[in-house]
Design a protein around this motif. Sequence first.
Motif, PDB file in Angstrom:
ATOM      1  N   ALA A 131       9.421  82.816  81.243  1.00 47.03           N
ATOM      2  CA  ALA A 131       8.491  81.888  81.889  1.00 47.03           C
ATOM      3  C   ALA A 131       8.217  80.669  81.018  1.00 47.03           C
ATOM      4  CB  ALA A 131       7.176  82.597  82.221  1.00 47.03           C
ATOM      5  N   PHE A 132       8.359  80.832  79.687  1.00 41.98           N
ATOM      6  CA  PHE A 132       8.156  79.706  78.786  1.00 41.98           C
ATOM      7  C   PHE A 132       9.415  78.837  78.766  1.00 41.98           C
ATOM      8  CE2 PHE A 132       5.198  82.845  77.146  1.00 41.98           C
ATOM      9  CZ  PHE A 132       4.069  82.086  76.877  1.00 41.98           C
ATOM     10  N   PRO A 133       9.271  77.521  78.757  1.00 43.81           N
ATOM     11  CA  PRO A 133      10.448  76.666  78.543  1.00 43.81           C
ATOM     12  C   PRO A 133      11.106  77.019  77.216  1.00 43.81           C
ATOM     13  CG  PRO A 133       8.567  75.364  79.279  1.00 43.81           C
ATOM     14  CD  PRO A 133       8.047  76.747  79.002  1.00 43.81           C
ATOM     15  N   GLY A 134      12.434  77.133  77.215  1.00 42.32           N
ATOM     16  CA  GLY A 134      13.150  77.607  76.044  1.00 42.32           C
ATOM     17  C   GLY A 134      12.842  76.817  74.789  1.00 42.32           C
ATOM     18  N   ILE A 135      12.890  75.497  74.863  1.00 42.37           N
ATOM     19  CA  ILE A 135      12.708  74.661  73.682  1.00 42.37           C
ATOM     20  C   ILE A 135      11.289  74.802  73.136  1.00 42.37           C
ATOM     21  CG2 ILE A 135      12.078  72.627  75.030  1.00 42.37           C
ATOM     22  CD1 ILE A 135      14.138  72.726  71.756  1.00 42.37           C
ATOM     23  N   ILE A 136      10.285  74.945  74.039  1.00 43.75           N
ATOM     24  CA  ILE A 136       8.892  75.114  73.596  1.00 43.75           C
ATOM     25  C   ILE A 136       8.735  76.444  72.859  1.00 43.75           C
ATOM     26  CG2 ILE A 136       6.500  75.276  74.333  1.00 43.75           C
ATOM     27  CD1 ILE A 136       7.725  72.503  74.655  1.00 43.75           C
ATOM     28  N   LEU A 137       9.334  77.499  73.397  1.00 41.16           N
ATOM     29  CA  LEU A 137       9.243  78.808  72.760  1.00 41.16           C
ATOM     30  C   LEU A 137       9.942  78.799  71.399  1.00 41.16           C
ATOM     31  CD1 LEU A 137       8.335  81.721  72.909  1.00 41.16           C
ATOM     32  CD2 LEU A 137      10.413  82.264  74.189  1.00 41.16           C
ATOM     33  N   MET A 138      11.082  78.138  71.311  1.00 41.10           N
ATOM     34  CA  MET A 138      11.793  78.066  70.033  1.00 41.10           C
ATOM     35  C   MET A 138      10.991  77.304  68.991  1.00 41.10           C
ATOM     36  SD  MET A 138      15.823  77.530  71.015  1.00 41.10           S
ATOM     37  CE  MET A 138      15.619  76.453  72.425  1.00 41.10           C
ATOM     38  N   ILE A 139      10.429  76.173  69.391  1.00 40.10           N
ATOM     39  CA  ILE A 139       9.626  75.371  68.457  1.00 40.10           C
ATOM     40  C   ILE A 139       8.397  76.164  68.001  1.00 40.10           C
ATOM     41  CG2 ILE A 139       8.180  73.320  68.263  1.00 40.10           C
ATOM     42  CD1 ILE A 139      10.144  71.867  70.080  1.00 40.10           C
ATOM     43  N   THR A 140       7.781  76.902  68.910  1.00 38.57           N
ATOM     44  CA  THR A 140       6.608  77.710  68.560  1.00 38.57           C
ATOM     45  C   THR A 140       6.963  78.771  67.525  1.00 38.57           C
ATOM     46  OG1 THR A 140       5.681  77.367  70.770  1.00 38.57           O
ATOM     47  CG2 THR A 140       4.788  79.189  69.468  1.00 38.57           C
ATOM     48  N   ILE A 141       8.078  79.460  67.748  1.00 36.62           N
ATOM     49  CA  ILE A 141       8.510  80.502  66.805  1.00 36.62           C
ATOM     50  C   ILE A 141       8.815  79.893  65.442  1.00 36.62           C
ATOM     51  CG2 ILE A 141      10.306  82.202  66.311  1.00 36.62           C
ATOM     52  CD1 ILE A 141      10.522  82.663  69.331  1.00 36.62           C
ATOM     53  N   MET A 142       9.498  78.749  65.440  1.00 36.99           N
ATOM     54  CA  MET A 142       9.827  78.102  64.177  1.00 36.99           C
ATOM     55  C   MET A 142       8.577  77.602  63.463  1.00 36.99           C
ATOM     56  SD  MET A 142      12.993  78.553  63.891  1.00 36.99           S
ATOM     57  CE  MET A 142      13.155  77.605  62.376  1.00 36.99           C
ATOM     58  N   ALA A 143       7.595  77.127  64.219  1.00 37.51           N
ATOM     59  CA  ALA A 143       6.351  76.657  63.610  1.00 37.51           C
ATOM     60  C   ALA A 143       5.590  77.810  62.954  1.00 37.51           C
ATOM     61  CB  ALA A 143       5.480  75.974  64.658  1.00 37.51           C
ATOM     62  N   VAL A 144       5.657  78.993  63.550  1.00 39.98           N
ATOM     63  CA  VAL A 144       4.951  80.154  63.004  1.00 39.98           C
ATOM     64  C   VAL A 144       5.691  80.740  61.805  1.00 39.98           C
ATOM     65  CG1 VAL A 144       4.196  82.516  63.509  1.00 39.98           C
ATOM     66  CG2 VAL A 144       3.857  80.708  65.195  1.00 39.98           C
TER      67      VAL A 144
END
Length: 286
Positions: A133-146
Motif C-alpha cells: 500500500a505504501f509507494p515503493g520509493i517512499i517506503l525505501m527512503i523511510t527504511i534508509m532514513a531509519v
Amino acid sequence: MLRVTNQESKARGSRRFATVRLFTRNKTALFGAAVLLFFIVVALGAPLIATHRPADMDPSLRLNKPNAVYFFGTDRFGRDLYSRVVYGSRISLGVGLSVVASTTILGALLGLLAGYFRSVDEILMRILDGLMAFPGIILMITIMAVLGSNLFNVILALTVVYTPRMARVVRSAVMVQREMTYVEAARAAGAGDLRILLWHIPRNCVAPVIIQATMIFAYSVLSESSLSFLGVGVPPEIPSWGNLLSDGKVFLRRAPWITIFPGLTITACVLALNMLGDGLRDILDP
C-alpha cells in the motif's frame, strides 16, 4: 516402473530442448540476454577493463571532456569517469542480484505457505498488502532514513519492497497447482503436505518465478540508482551508477558527460532486463 521413469526423463529432455530452441528463436530474449551478459562480464572483469583506479584524483584534469585517454571524460575531482562506470557496474548489478536472490527465497516461501494453506493465506496476504500500500520509493527512503546509508541496508530496503510482489506471483501459481490432478495423486500415494509443498508444486511454478525475477532485477537496479541519486543509498565514496548521476547533476550544463554516460548505462541495463523478461514470458508462460 523403469519404463515410466525413462519415458518421463525423455519427456523432460524434450521439453528442455524445445524451451532452448524457442529461446534461441526469440530475438527479444536473445538481445536482452546478450546485453545483460555484457554487463556481467564488465563487472567481473572491471580491474582488467578499467584504465584507471576509480578513486584516483587529479585536480588539474577536473571536468575534462571525453578524449583518447579518458573515454568518458573526468568528474569534478579529476577522476576517470569511464573507470568509475565500469566499477559501478559491480555495485549496481551486485545489488540487483542480491535483491533477486533474497526476494525469490522469501517471496517463494511466503507464496507457497499462503497459496497452499488457506488458514494462513489471509494473515500473510494482509501483511503483504499493507507493505504494497505504501509507494515503493517512499517506503525505501523511510527504511534508509531509519537504518542509515550503507550497501546492506539498500539491499534490505529493496527486499522489503519487492518481496510482496514475488510472494503474490508465487501464491497465484500455487493456488492453481494445488487443485491439479497430480497433487491429488501424490496425496493418494501417501505424500504429505510438506513433500507436496516443497517438491511437487515448486517444480511447476518455476516459469512465473523466473519472469518475475528478471523484472525485480530491473526494478532493483533502477531503485538503487534512485536512492543513491537522492543521497540515501550507497555511500558517496562507493562508485555506483546512481552516485555517478548524483555527482553530475550540479554540472549538468558545464559537464553533461558526467550524467550522460551513467544514465545511458542504467537505461541500457534496465532495457535489456525488461526485454529478457518479456522474451522469457513469451517462451515460458503458456
